[in-house]
Design an enzyme around this catalytic site. Sequence first.
Site, PDB file in Angstrom:
ATOM      1  N   SER A   1       0.808  -1.017   0.268  1.00  0.00           N
ATOM      2  CA  SER A   1      -0.060   0.131  -0.294  1.00  0.00           C
ATOM      3  C   SER A   1       0.477   1.662  -0.019  1.00  0.00           C
ATOM      4  O   SER A   1       0.246   2.966  -0.127  1.00  0.00           O
ATOM      5  CB  SER A   1      -0.289  -0.025   1.359  1.00  0.00           C
ATOM      6  OG  SER A   1      -0.283   0.170   2.533  1.00  0.00           O
ATOM      7  N   GLY A   2       2.418   1.150   0.125  1.00  0.00           N
ATOM      8  CA  GLY A   2       2.874   2.023  -0.329  1.00  0.00           C
ATOM      9  C   GLY A   2       3.291   2.950  -1.320  1.00  0.00           C
ATOM     10  O   GLY A   2       2.671   1.864  -2.000  1.00  0.00           O
ATOM     11  N   TYR A   3       4.575   3.963  -1.391  1.00  0.00           N
ATOM     12  CA  TYR A   3       4.515   4.260  -2.794  1.00  0.00           C
ATOM     13  C   TYR A   3       5.409   3.245  -3.853  1.00  0.00           C
ATOM     14  O   TYR A   3       5.046   3.282  -4.832  1.00  0.00           O
ATOM     15  CB  TYR A   3       5.168   5.390  -2.675  1.00  0.00           C
ATOM     16  CG  TYR A   3       4.347   6.862  -2.539  1.00  0.00           C
ATOM     17  CD1 TYR A   3       3.195   6.738  -2.915  1.00  0.00           C
ATOM     18  CD2 TYR A   3       4.702   8.081  -1.798  1.00  0.00           C
ATOM     19  CE1 TYR A   3       2.467   7.687  -2.471  1.00  0.00           C
ATOM     20  CE2 TYR A   3       4.350   9.017  -1.934  1.00  0.00           C
ATOM     21  CZ  TYR A   3       2.649   8.830  -1.464  1.00  0.00           C
ATOM     22  OH  TYR A   3       1.625   9.973  -1.012  1.00  0.00           O
ATOM     23  N   THR A   4       6.218   2.630  -3.181  1.00  0.00           N
ATOM     24  CA  THR A   4       6.605   1.394  -3.778  1.00  0.00           C
ATOM     25  C   THR A   4       6.084  -0.008  -4.296  1.00  0.00           C
ATOM     26  O   THR A   4       6.377  -0.076  -4.932  1.00  0.00           O
ATOM     27  CB  THR A   4       8.503   0.860  -2.675  1.00  0.00           C
ATOM     28  OG1 THR A   4       9.032   2.412  -2.503  1.00  0.00           O
ATOM     29  CG2 THR A   4       8.634  -0.074  -3.682  1.00  0.00           C
TER      30      THR A   4
ATOM     31  N   CYS B   1      17.342   5.029  -3.285  1.00  0.00           N
ATOM     32  CA  CYS B   1      17.019   5.616  -4.474  1.00  0.00           C
ATOM     33  C   CYS B   1      18.199   6.656  -4.491  1.00  0.00           C
ATOM     34  O   CYS B   1      19.364   6.938  -5.964  1.00  0.00           O
ATOM     35  CB  CYS B   1      16.258   6.825  -4.356  1.00  0.00           C
ATOM     36  SG  CYS B   1      15.599   7.027  -2.615  1.00  0.00           S
TER      37      CYS B   1
ATOM     38  N   ASN C   1      12.972   8.194  -8.238  1.00  0.00           N
ATOM     39  CA  ASN C   1      13.460   7.483  -6.951  1.00  0.00           C
ATOM     40  C   ASN C   1      12.658   6.249  -7.038  1.00  0.00           C
ATOM     41  O   ASN C   1      12.796   4.945  -6.787  1.00  0.00           O
ATOM     42  CB  ASN C   1      13.469   8.478  -6.164  1.00  0.00           C
ATOM     43  CG  ASN C   1      11.716   9.463  -6.140  1.00  0.00           C
ATOM     44  OD1 ASN C   1      11.524   9.953  -6.821  1.00  0.00           O
ATOM     45  ND2 ASN C   1      11.061   9.132  -5.094  1.00  0.00           N
TER      46      ASN C   1
END
Lengths: 344, 344, 344, 344
Positions: free
Chosen positions: D10-13, D147, D311
């Site tokens: 559920s995170g950005y990555t 990143c 990133n």
Amino acid sequence: MIRAAIIGASGYTGGELLRLLLDHPQVEVAAATSRRQAGTYVHQVHPNLRRRTTLKFSALERLEPVDVLFLALPHGEAQGQIDAMVRLAPKVIDLSADFRLRKPATYERWYGSPHASPAWLDRFVYGLPELDRQAIRGASYVSGVGCNATATILALLPLARSDLWDAGHPVLAEIKVGSSEGGAEGNPGSHHPERSGVIRTFSAFGHRHTAEVIQAFGRDDVTLTMTSVDLVRGALATVHVTVRPGVTDKDLWQAYRKTAAANPFLRVVKEARGIYRAPEPKILAGSNYADLGFEFDTATRHVVALCAIDNLMKGAAGTAVQCLNLMFGWDETTGLTFPGLHPI
Amino acid sequence: MIRAAIIGASGYTGGELLRLLLDHPQVEVAAATSRRQAGTYVHQVHPNLRRRTTLKFSALERLEPVDVLFLALPHGEAQGQIDAMVRLAPKVIDLSADFRLRKPATYERWYGSPHASPAWLDRFVYGLPELDRQAIRGASYVSGVGCNATATILALLPLARSDLWDAGHPVLAEIKVGSSEGGAEGNPGSHHPERSGVIRTFSAFGHRHTAEVIQAFGRDDVTLTMTSVDLVRGALATVHVTVRPGVTDKDLWQAYRKTAAANPFLRVVKEARGIYRAPEPKILAGSNYADLGFEFDTATRHVVALCAIDNLMKGAAGTAVQCLNLMFGWDETTGLTFPGLHPI
Amino acid sequence: MIRAAIIGASGYTGGELLRLLLDHPQVEVAAATSRRQAGTYVHQVHPNLRRRTTLKFSALERLEPVDVLFLALPHGEAQGQIDAMVRLAPKVIDLSADFRLRKPATYERWYGSPHASPAWLDRFVYGLPELDRQAIRGASYVSGVGCNATATILALLPLARSDLWDAGHPVLAEIKVGSSEGGAEGNPGSHHPERSGVIRTFSAFGHRHTAEVIQAFGRDDVTLTMTSVDLVRGALATVHVTVRPGVTDKDLWQAYRKTAAANPFLRVVKEARGIYRAPEPKILAGSNYADLGFEFDTATRHVVALCAIDNLMKGAAGTAVQCLNLMFGWDETTGLTFPGLHPI
Amino acid sequence: MIRAAIIGASGYTGGELLRLLLDHPQVEVAAATSRRQAGTYVHQVHPNLRRRTTLKFSALERLEPVDVLFLALPHGEAQGQIDAMVRLAPKVIDLSADFRLRKPATYERWYGSPHASPAWLDRFVYGLPELDRQAIRGASYVSGVGCNATATILALLPLARSDLWDAGHPVLAEIKVGSSEGGAEGNPGSHHPERSGVIRTFSAFGHRHTAEVIQAFGRDDVTLTMTSVDLVRGALATVHVTVRPGVTDKDLWQAYRKTAAANPFLRVVKEARGIYRAPEPKILAGSNYADLGFEFDTATRHVVALCAIDNLMKGAAGTAVQCLNLMFGWDETTGLTFPGLHPI
């Protein structure tokens, strides 16, 4: 594999077409012309295409016949050359405003001067598949769409298709747009220190894309009010419209769902929770989706219909490729599968 | 009340000068010239001044003598006209780069061509009060400052004043800047769709403001590396420097506090908590403050010295008004009291 | 010099009040309370005030009587404590929504629960000087304004004052706002990766500020549609309204000019050339101006009335200080002279 | 077709991994877990995936064995559960910082506490294909990359590979980053009014990604200085390094071209004309390219080496998918063909 060429490929729409066609599995890009950039590598103008193509911009004069020709010239330039253009390809998709309106008088009224090739106007089909997919399938000549017209038409489409719209009240489309809509050529107002952070209502009445909405629905009382905001890609139409007496929230849901089900690039976005409850253009950058939503005030029958698009994609190059797919009998979504990014 | 005129007042620095001088309690703005905008109301170019002045831009040719003349012309234009300019006023403050360097050879090296009036170079005083307030007090001719030079010099000033700086290591100033630094004239790279969201290292070596830093401290091994970011006003210098063996954190704190105490527009920003722990240019928009900070790696004696400014204020017009105040014997902060905004 | 205190000074409105009052020539800031930040230096929360004050946030309990009390608490908190508050000062200016509406039933309808001190509602005067300057001059208790209500009311004011507005048609205010309107407390939707670049229609109907517009003009058919865009400070109201038959462009010009002439903070912005042809909120950051403009479609009698403000200034703290000036008999513009920045 | 699952999606990555894997021609996404969002449709959290998948987030406890497991948990969470994780899949790619460093002591030094499963550290391969593609091909356990480490390592790679780098001088990487680097959880500093328009040097020394650069090149004298700027996706490393005596501009060109030729996602960007002359992260949003550039001051042997990345892509999910491709013997670029957008 068919061979395609793009005339006027150094602008933003041309660049977006290049990006799409270079990755399209059925298309070989034979040439990309640019008067000013002839001889330059495509990636020097469209830096995202570096290492994706060794193509150089070429001169229009050296163009050889292809299977399909995309015209991405500034508005007004294609109409005078259309007879020469059609000799270069059996199918032509023009992305400018030159062939969007069917009647010469309408063109003249909105564009302020007579059309240079009025006989050609009704040979072109208005290239918005969601309005008339069948007409595009059989067409040789398809015109592109105005991005603001696209957002307004698609916002209203479910209401029109399900006959919910009350014709007795005017339609007001409040459209908020990013800076790429102005094209690749700068002007004093697009200089970053002046354009950054704006909320600039630059056109209250008379935007030319209004004519496309009027033509699409056969109704005259449509106003587009345009406001620039700080974003590069994206447009949101917030369209105020009145529905017929007796229309319910359920009717609206059905209308929206039915329209979305019939069109692969339309999505209904209307969530009760989360951050992205309504259509939001920023997550559509690079995608061909048009996200639709609505709010309804039952007391006044006032519907706020929303449509978010990437103006360079669903509002220009994406829809043009969607038309290409239809014209050649391919799956409508071919080469248009990028879903957009989150976050962005 | 003294009478002031601004030559070249339609650019960003000129506009900022106008804003400051129109509210300055000791100054009457007699004229603001602009070749291109002569006859136009000042507020049509600088819209923030609407209802603050009924002044129109005038032609340089019609300028009458005043008590002080501000030159805000593009770089290179003042140097050839300086003899005529000084006949218009006993005191002149030039905000361009034309009179910042003391030696003709240095000017030629950094600006690529000989100076048009080399004899005038040492009649001007470099107008950064924090470097030499006394010289400005007595001066008739004061040059403005380069914004990036200002940020770098002020970042290093506490180390230089307290002799903490180890001369055996080079100085590297990594400077991040907003778009107003490029001036009011657009170019292809300042077009909003291209300039928005950039992290653009546009100059790795050889930025002309380097010469001012070298002149200020008498050291040659200084590099300014310039990166544009998405902001209109503001510059942050992140300056990498080595301190002498034995220097402690306490020495650094003392040096910074001492320098700030001696200069009304310098503040030390070094907090352990909160959002604004280090100098941040955005909250300085419209303010004449330069915020200083530092981080110290004792093991390597590496200091990261920070200075944030509004490039149009402390980096240009604000410092020029500060010099004006000194030249006329007024309180240094007169007319420069706007503290900046939060949030912004 | 009078003594003023701010209750709830750690939010954005409180910070803006602090900025204004610390520079106000007639006011001494005796205290700034904050439950959460008591004991912290004001400049650690409002970093623009560093070196401008050594004030610390204090606890409400320790507040001593002052000449005027500003309440900048979150909505809903002041109403239950108002009896205690008025014992602290003979004059009170509340910037929350608690005392903006005159009738308890109206409050309950729009805010969803009964008012805690309904008897106090009609002791407060609605603090928008452009609506009723005289009432504020004599008032002891003045309520602040909703920023979106302010923009809408001021956009319509010239039409209302000159009786040009056709009451037979509804009013639609399309308002675009920056992120500071949401206050200093973050939420998932204000996280920068989600909030950056948005065009987010977050409220189509029922925004609470609508009630203030209805109260101001005595008309019910008003809709505020709210869209967030990428900006920190600023709001633009694009208000769609119909004028009476026979109204001419000249009538509109006269109405706007007359209203602007009667109000020091209203400006008419309607230029044929230049970049800033219409009201634009970004150049108003920190300023108390409200810029008004209009476009007129004679065929349909449709007027697009525009009003741009800085929501924290003219939409909150600036108007509150304007009220303070009126209540104490000072010049209305005292302490409100910052003109805004260009570029920004 | 292999079956993949993402833990902590559920995170950005995690969202970026989902976007890539849902379109990957060789992969079926069997599950995406999220403790907090279990039961929610994936598209309600990652709105770009609406209509692309009907997947819901599931609970980790219900995960069934798959062919490859991606761990996208917050740093520190995977290390304690790794024994359980590897029972779920023969191949594991961990995108957190937990398994990037080979030595327990190094981990403890940079992360401040002992590693929970130190024996696992050398079973993982550092997953940057440009450093050691062969090691990844044979690996069962691959760690993701930091990143900022990625941008720094790739900026330096041509110099290291061609042995041009002078080991006698320290390396200074000045890195400018967008807001998505901070992850999907907000904090006071990520609130839009505070984060918008920043130039915020938030870490002068000691950034944890430094350890990865040191490990990659076996050199200790490396400093990463981090500055946040106004952008969502993107990082630019401006790396200051000294080359050996005698190195020429031609040597540098050869080194860069050779490295780019050997790596499908590296491009050299060094143009004499145009807007995009140097690496620019904004045009890389959604793309897996790392763009490299350099400037050289022959007098001082100072090279400014540049690397721009997205990133979340080349700095996280993109490189992880690149590793997946290598681990399963597919073409390295499979599913990673999106070229990025222009303009954006």
